[in-house]
Design a protein around this motif. Structure first.
Motif, PDB file in Angstrom:
ATOM      1  N   GLY A 136       0.809  -1.202   0.000  1.00  0.00           N
ATOM      2  CA  GLY A 136       0.000   0.000   0.000  1.00  0.00           C
ATOM      3  C   GLY A 136       0.848   1.261   0.000  1.00  0.00           C
ATOM      4  N   GLY A 137       0.181   2.391  -0.154  1.00  0.00           N
ATOM      5  CA  GLY A 137       0.896   3.661  -0.138  1.00  0.00           C
ATOM      6  C   GLY A 137       0.038   4.773  -0.695  1.00  0.00           C
ATOM      7  N   LEU A 138       0.700   5.880  -0.965  1.00  0.00           N
ATOM      8  CA  LEU A 138       0.045   7.068  -1.517  1.00  0.00           C
ATOM      9  C   LEU A 138       0.306   7.112  -3.022  1.00  0.00           C
ATOM     10  CD1 LEU A 138      -1.369   9.848  -1.233  1.00  0.00           C
ATOM     11  CD2 LEU A 138       0.900  10.802  -0.740  1.00  0.00           C
ATOM     12  N   VAL A 139      -0.746   7.280  -3.796  1.00  0.00           N
ATOM     13  CA  VAL A 139      -0.606   7.332  -5.251  1.00  0.00           C
ATOM     14  C   VAL A 139      -1.547   8.401  -5.800  1.00  0.00           C
ATOM     15  CG1 VAL A 139      -2.337   5.518  -5.587  1.00  0.00           C
ATOM     16  CG2 VAL A 139      -0.609   5.913  -7.348  1.00  0.00           C
ATOM     17  N   PRO A 196      -9.759   8.496  -6.347  1.00  0.00           N
ATOM     18  CA  PRO A 196      -9.810   8.854  -4.919  1.00  0.00           C
ATOM     19  C   PRO A 196     -10.760   7.950  -4.125  1.00  0.00           C
ATOM     20  CG  PRO A 196      -9.788  10.834  -6.257  1.00  0.00           C
ATOM     21  CD  PRO A 196      -9.912   9.686  -7.213  1.00  0.00           C
ATOM     22  N   GLU A 197     -11.829   7.505  -4.735  1.00  0.00           N
ATOM     23  CA  GLU A 197     -12.773   6.638  -4.027  1.00  0.00           C
ATOM     24  C   GLU A 197     -12.243   5.229  -3.790  1.00  0.00           C
ATOM     25  OE1 GLU A 197     -13.354   8.482  -6.789  1.00  0.00           O
ATOM     26  OE2 GLU A 197     -14.716   7.428  -8.175  1.00  0.00           O
ATOM     27  N   ASP A 198     -11.074   4.907  -4.315  1.00  0.00           N
ATOM     28  CA  ASP A 198     -10.422   3.635  -4.007  1.00  0.00           C
ATOM     29  C   ASP A 198      -9.636   3.701  -2.694  1.00  0.00           C
ATOM     30  OD1 ASP A 198      -9.663   3.349  -7.496  1.00  0.00           O
ATOM     31  OD2 ASP A 198     -11.255   2.297  -6.398  1.00  0.00           O
ATOM     32  N   THR A 199      -9.546   4.881  -2.114  1.00  0.00           N
ATOM     33  CA  THR A 199      -8.841   5.045  -0.844  1.00  0.00           C
ATOM     34  C   THR A 199      -9.505   4.195   0.235  1.00  0.00           C
ATOM     35  OG1 THR A 199      -8.077   7.271  -1.360  1.00  0.00           O
ATOM     36  CG2 THR A 199      -8.248   6.679   0.978  1.00  0.00           C
ATOM     37  N   ALA A 200      -8.719   3.328   0.857  1.00  0.00           N
ATOM     38  CA  ALA A 200      -9.254   2.397   1.855  1.00  0.00           C
ATOM     39  C   ALA A 200      -8.100   1.584   2.423  1.00  0.00           C
ATOM     40  CB  ALA A 200     -10.287   1.461   1.219  1.00  0.00           C
ATOM     41  N   VAL A 201      -8.419   0.850   3.476  1.00  0.00           N
ATOM     42  CA  VAL A 201      -7.514  -0.210   3.936  1.00  0.00           C
ATOM     43  C   VAL A 201      -7.920  -1.483   3.209  1.00  0.00           C
ATOM     44  CG1 VAL A 201      -6.662  -1.529   5.890  1.00  0.00           C
ATOM     45  CG2 VAL A 201      -7.234   0.903   6.169  1.00  0.00           C
ATOM     46  N   TYR A 202      -6.947  -2.142   2.616  1.00  0.00           N
ATOM     47  CA  TYR A 202      -7.213  -3.343   1.829  1.00  0.00           C
ATOM     48  C   TYR A 202      -6.763  -4.583   2.605  1.00  0.00           C
ATOM     49  CZ  TYR A 202      -8.442  -0.620  -2.268  1.00  0.00           C
ATOM     50  OH  TYR A 202      -9.088   0.233  -3.141  1.00  0.00           O
ATOM     51  N   TYR A 203      -7.628  -5.587   2.582  1.00  0.00           N
ATOM     52  CA  TYR A 203      -7.397  -6.814   3.333  1.00  0.00           C
ATOM     53  C   TYR A 203      -7.520  -8.030   2.418  1.00  0.00           C
ATOM     54  CZ  TYR A 203      -8.726  -3.859   7.326  1.00  0.00           C
ATOM     55  OH  TYR A 203      -8.828  -2.853   8.262  1.00  0.00           O
ATOM     56  N   CYS A 204      -6.728  -9.043   2.692  1.00  0.00           N
ATOM     57  CA  CYS A 204      -6.978 -10.320   2.039  1.00  0.00           C
ATOM     58  C   CYS A 204      -7.623 -11.271   3.037  1.00  0.00           C
ATOM     59  CB  CYS A 204      -5.702 -10.928   1.461  1.00  0.00           C
ATOM     60  SG  CYS A 204      -4.449 -11.373   2.657  1.00  0.00           S
ATOM     61  N   GLN A 258      -3.759  -7.839   8.611  1.00  0.00           N
ATOM     62  CA  GLN A 258      -3.819  -6.542   9.312  1.00  0.00           C
ATOM     63  C   GLN A 258      -4.213  -5.411   8.372  1.00  0.00           C
ATOM     64  OE1 GLN A 258      -1.065  -7.764   8.040  1.00  0.00           O
ATOM     65  NE2 GLN A 258      -0.195  -6.003   6.964  1.00  0.00           N
ATOM     66  N   GLY A 259      -4.166  -5.687   7.091  1.00  0.00           N
ATOM     67  CA  GLY A 259      -4.546  -4.692   6.097  1.00  0.00           C
ATOM     68  C   GLY A 259      -3.387  -3.799   5.682  1.00  0.00           C
ATOM     69  N   THR A 260      -3.546  -3.162   4.538  1.00  0.00           N
ATOM     70  CA  THR A 260      -2.559  -2.206   4.040  1.00  0.00           C
ATOM     71  C   THR A 260      -3.295  -0.991   3.500  1.00  0.00           C
ATOM     72  OG1 THR A 260      -0.598  -1.931   2.615  1.00  0.00           O
ATOM     73  CG2 THR A 260      -2.391  -3.278   1.732  1.00  0.00           C
ATOM     74  N   GLN A 261      -2.832   0.182   3.870  1.00  0.00           N
ATOM     75  CA  GLN A 261      -3.518   1.426   3.523  1.00  0.00           C
ATOM     76  C   GLN A 261      -3.185   1.852   2.097  1.00  0.00           C
ATOM     77  OE1 GLN A 261      -5.672   3.605   5.446  1.00  0.00           O
ATOM     78  NE2 GLN A 261      -5.913   4.532   3.420  1.00  0.00           N
ATOM     79  N   VAL A 262      -4.219   2.158   1.349  1.00  0.00           N
ATOM     80  CA  VAL A 262      -4.075   2.734   0.008  1.00  0.00           C
ATOM     81  C   VAL A 262      -4.746   4.097   0.025  1.00  0.00           C
ATOM     82  CG1 VAL A 262      -4.735   2.548  -2.415  1.00  0.00           C
ATOM     83  CG2 VAL A 262      -3.971   0.518  -1.165  1.00  0.00           C
ATOM     84  N   THR A 263      -3.999   5.113  -0.333  1.00  0.00           N
ATOM     85  CA  THR A 263      -4.525   6.475  -0.398  1.00  0.00           C
ATOM     86  C   THR A 263      -4.303   7.012  -1.799  1.00  0.00           C
ATOM     87  OG1 THR A 263      -4.012   6.840   1.938  1.00  0.00           O
ATOM     88  CG2 THR A 263      -4.433   8.783   0.575  1.00  0.00           C
ATOM     89  N   VAL A 264      -5.401   7.411  -2.430  1.00  0.00           N
ATOM     90  CA  VAL A 264      -5.342   7.968  -3.781  1.00  0.00           C
ATOM     91  C   VAL A 264      -5.671   9.448  -3.686  1.00  0.00           C
ATOM     92  CG1 VAL A 264      -6.127   7.792  -6.159  1.00  0.00           C
ATOM     93  CG2 VAL A 264      -6.093   5.754  -4.690  1.00  0.00           C
ATOM     94  N   SER A 265      -4.668  10.267  -3.912  1.00  0.00           N
ATOM     95  CA  SER A 265      -4.848  11.698  -3.725  1.00  0.00           C
ATOM     96  C   SER A 265      -3.779  12.451  -4.498  1.00  0.00           C
ATOM     97  CB  SER A 265      -4.766  12.060  -2.250  1.00  0.00           C
ATOM     98  OG  SER A 265      -4.832  13.470  -2.074  1.00  0.00           O
ATOM     99  N   SER A 266      -4.159  13.643  -4.960  1.00  0.00           N
ATOM    100  CA  SER A 266      -3.186  14.495  -5.638  1.00  0.00           C
ATOM    101  C   SER A 266      -2.557  15.469  -4.657  1.00  0.00           C
ATOM    102  CB  SER A 266      -3.853  15.240  -6.780  1.00  0.00           C
ATOM    103  OG  SER A 266      -4.980  15.961  -6.321  1.00  0.00           O
TER     104      SER A 266
END
Length: 113
Positions: free
Chosen positions: A8-11, A87-95, A105-113
């Motif tokens: 995950g990360g900021l994109v 931007p609406e894909d921003t969330a914690v992603y879990y398998c 534990q999840g991984t944070q994905v943040t979609v933002s400019s």
């Protein structure tokens, strides 16, 4: 049983990320796997599923055509390739293992400019 998500990360909008889930403690090749996400203030939602062999996949309408799930039964990993991020894909992603109540534990994905 252990599930560990990473990647995950900021994109920026329109960008791509590849998430990975490393699984252990069970016979990975025997189980379908799922990716979920949870945005702030929202319920956890199913993103997509992959069968135990990887032949069958299915996706939520909101990500269809942009996200791809794959797995490597030799490495016990399941990946989520995310393209054209919004931007609406921003969330914690879990398998999650299909049919088992184990979560990573999840991984944070943040979609933002």
């Amino acid at each position: 049983v252990q599930l560990v998500e990473s990647g995950g990360g900021l994109v920026q909008p329109g960008g791509s990320l590849r998430l990975s889930c490393a699984a252990s403690g069970f016979t990975f090749r025997n189980y379908g796997m799922r990716w979920y996400r949870q945005a702030p203030g929202k319920e956890r939602e199913l993103v997509g599923i992959i069968s135990n062999t990887g032949v069958i996949t299915n996706y939520a309408d909101s990500v269809k055509g942009r996200f791809t799930i794959s797995r490597d039964n030799g490495k016990n990993t399941v990946d989520l390739q995310m393209n054209s991020l919004k931007p609406e894909d921003t969330a914690v992603y879990y398998c999650k293992i299909t049919s088992m109540a184990y979560w990573g534990q999840g991984t944070q994905v943040t979609v933002s400019s």
